[in-house]
Design an enzyme around this catalytic site. Structure first.
Site, mmCIF file in Angstrom:
data_model
loop_
_atom_site.group_PDB
_atom_site.id
_atom_site.type_symbol
_atom_site.label_atom_id
_atom_site.label_comp_id
_atom_site.label_asym_id
_atom_site.label_seq_id
_atom_site.Cartn_x
_atom_site.Cartn_y
_atom_site.Cartn_z
ATOM 1 N N SER A 176 0.631 -1.280 0.103
ATOM 2 C CA SER A 176 -0.043 0.163 -0.077
ATOM 3 C C SER A 176 0.994 1.192 0.082
ATOM 4 O O SER A 176 1.909 1.217 0.610
ATOM 5 C CB SER A 176 -0.819 -0.109 1.391
ATOM 6 O OG SER A 176 -0.117 0.151 2.465
ATOM 7 N N LYS A 177 0.360 2.357 -0.428
ATOM 8 C CA LYS A 177 1.073 3.548 -0.646
ATOM 9 C C LYS A 177 1.341 4.060 0.822
ATOM 10 O O LYS A 177 2.300 4.880 0.842
ATOM 11 C CB LYS A 177 0.427 4.550 -1.368
ATOM 12 C CG LYS A 177 -1.104 5.026 -0.996
ATOM 13 C CD LYS A 177 -1.534 6.195 -1.834
ATOM 14 C CE LYS A 177 -2.954 6.311 -1.553
ATOM 15 N NZ LYS A 177 -4.079 5.490 -2.491
ATOM 16 N N ARG A 178 0.638 3.720 1.907
ATOM 17 C CA ARG A 178 1.050 4.220 3.050
ATOM 18 C C ARG A 178 2.521 3.765 3.452
ATOM 19 O O ARG A 178 3.174 4.353 4.567
ATOM 20 C CB ARG A 178 -0.008 3.630 4.068
ATOM 21 C CG ARG A 178 -0.896 4.833 4.434
ATOM 22 C CD ARG A 178 -2.138 3.782 5.307
ATOM 23 N NE ARG A 178 -3.324 4.217 4.630
ATOM 24 C CZ ARG A 178 -3.957 5.344 4.606
ATOM 25 N NH1 ARG A 178 -3.332 6.633 4.956
ATOM 26 N NH2 ARG A 178 -5.181 5.559 4.076
ATOM 27 N N ASP A 194 -2.762 12.368 -2.837
ATOM 28 C CA ASP A 194 -3.356 11.232 -3.641
ATOM 29 C C ASP A 194 -4.457 11.350 -4.554
ATOM 30 O O ASP A 194 -4.443 10.777 -5.194
ATOM 31 C CB ASP A 194 -3.822 10.246 -2.182
ATOM 32 C CG ASP A 194 -2.557 9.793 -1.321
ATOM 33 O OD1 ASP A 194 -1.546 9.900 -1.887
ATOM 34 O OD2 ASP A 194 -2.923 9.101 -0.333
#
Ligand code: GLU
Length: 488
Positions: free
Chosen positions: A265-267, A418
């Protein structure tokens, strides 16, 4: 290697045809390149075709910008396709929004065969159903009340012009069993599978209908996609059966995972292909790295080219433990590839990267007014070409604000970044000004945080021009780093 992975059947009388089917709803994702690589290797190994289809039936989220970015990033990786929306082919169009009539026709076929039905439930009815079904302990929210209403009633509701969807009749009771090429049989409780909506009330198909109809019409022999689509597969298998079609083979690739084993995930990881390009990763190193995600060469060597992977490719060498997307490994591989370059090749690589005339021409105006010597260009633009070292925590906190308040603001900045589709000066400025109003921050304070997060420089050129020059993908990563740093 797992001995239990069966060989994937290939019918010699049918040419292998595989596809990727990305939805153009965001930035080009590294997972798309991963799935593309395995599809393409399988196609090449069997002398087949690799197709790119754009699944853009979600009209509110799909954009042409995203589609163009997917094409560009996949080409940068070297994952080009044999048929697709931009190059055509014998089974086009390859963009689902251009195939709507086909889906309606196919929904009608299923209605005529009695395999699907029109459901006229209103939103209020559905809400009420959801509640009662839950109270009754039913496994799904829809109680199938329109599944068996008399034809005369359907005709009456249609004549009234009542909005409706088309649903697939799923079996009641018993099990649905699908075969996954890597996992063998997987069974599902039919009672847990909803009567899937195929056509929405606006006449647009859902993913399930469009995906199955296209795979069939495009003569796809093997559906190779990410593991997260396994729960959809019994619905797809049921659709093939309802149409009376032979299904393709289904092969679900393991999900890429963050270091902590959660789904990538982009997190926790950069996921945009544009980031890897801007960060100076070579496409062949990225492909090599992706090729090692759940797969290995017969001699287990870590460094191999795409051509070598194609040559050796077989799904028997796949293993299903969630592959970890470990950036240190990627950097290590990238270093190997970089060191192989001759000086001339390396210069050419740098020129293809950010030292291209095009990029330099776009960024020189940002610093021209602030330079007295050419030698200042590099120090004044270091944040454009390298990864700026984050400052000490306190440096980000404006006067009169706390670290917690700053962290909240950076969280809001991360969300904005985002979501932002148009990465251009005016739309960015508008979006950030709106954010200031929403969260009650003075533009001066918020903009100074954005600048520090993006450039780690107190004096940088105009903020929004700088963000455009950095690009969305790198800005996103820098904002995430600041979030980690500032977490109270
Ligand atoms: N449109 C789906 C996606 O975005 C395609 C999934 C599939 O390959 O069936 O990944």
């Amino acid at each position: 290697m797992s001995a239990s992975i069966p060989s994937i059947p290939v019918d010699p009388s049918r040419p292998v045809r595989v596809r990727i089917a990305p939805s153009p709803t965001g930035d080009p994702h590294v997972g798309t390149a991963y799935v593309a690589l395995f599809n393409r290797c399988f196609a090449k190994k069997h002398g087949g075709k690799f197709i790119l289809r754009i699944e853009d039936t979600d009209q509110t989220r799909s954009t042409r910008e995203s589609e163009a970015a997917i094409f560009k990033s996949l080409r940068w990786c070297g994952l080009d396709w044999d048929e697709g929306p931009d190059i055509g082919g014998p089974y086009g169009p390859y963009r689902q929004s251009e195939r709507l009539a086909i889906y309606r026709e196919h929904a009608q076929i299923l209605l005529d065969k009695g395999e699907a039905y029109r459901c006229f439930a209103t939103p209020e009815e559905l809400e009420e159903m959801r509640r009662t079904q839950k109270e009754r302990g039913a496994k799904q929210p829809y109680d199938r009340r329109y599944r068996n209403i008399p034809e005369s009633e359907v005709a009456r509701l249609l004549a009234e012009g009542r909005p409706h969807v088309v649903r697939l009749k799923m079996p009641i009771g018993g099990k649905a069993v699908i075969t996954d090429g890597l996992r063998g049989e997987i069974s599902f409780d039919n009672d847990e599978l909803d009567d899937q909506i195929l056509l929405k009330s606006d006449g647009f198909p859902t993913y399930h209908l469009a995906n199955v109809v296209d795979d069939r019409l495009m003569q796809i022999t093997h559906v190779i996609r990410a593991e997260e689509w396994i729960p959809s597969t019994p619905k797809h298998a049921r659709l093939y059966e309802a149409f009376g079609w032979q299904p393709p083979a289904f092969i679900h690739l393991p999900l890429l995972r963050n270091n902590d084993k959660t789904k990538i995930s982009k997190r926790k990881n950069p996921v945009s292909l544009e980031y890897y390009q801007a960060a100076g990763i070579l496409p062949e190193a990225l492909l090599n790295f992706l090729g090692r995600m759940g797969w290995s060469m017969p001699d287990e060597r870590e460094k191999f080219t795409r051509a070598e992977m194609e040559e050796a490719f077989t799904f028997d060498r796949m293993h299903l433990g969630g592959p970890i997307f470990d950036l240190d490994k990627l950097d290590w591989l990238n270093g190997l590839y970089l060191r192989e370059q001759t000086p001339e090749q390396l210069v050419a690589r740098l020129r293809e990267w950010l030292l291209s005339d095009e990029y330099l021409t776009s960024v020189v105006p940002l610093v021209r007014e602030r330079m007295t010597r050419l030698s200042e260009f590099i120090p004044k633009t270091s944040w454009l070409f390298g990864e700026p070292t984050p400052l000490a925590k306190e440096a980000y906190v404006p006067k009169g604000k706390t670290q917690a308040e700053t962290w909240d603001a950076v969280t809001a900045i991360a969300e904005l970044v985002d979501k932002q589709v148009r990465w251009e000066v005016a739309p960015l400025e508008e979006a950030f000004r709106k954010l200031c109003e929403q969260i009650g921050w003075k533009p001066k304070d918020l903009f100074s945080i954005v600048r520090l997060v993006a450039t780690a420089a107190t004096a940088a050129p105009p903020l929004f021009d700088s963000l455009v020059a950095i690009g969305k993908a790198r800005t996103q990563v820098r904002v995430r780093q600041a979030l980690t740093l500032l977490k109270p």
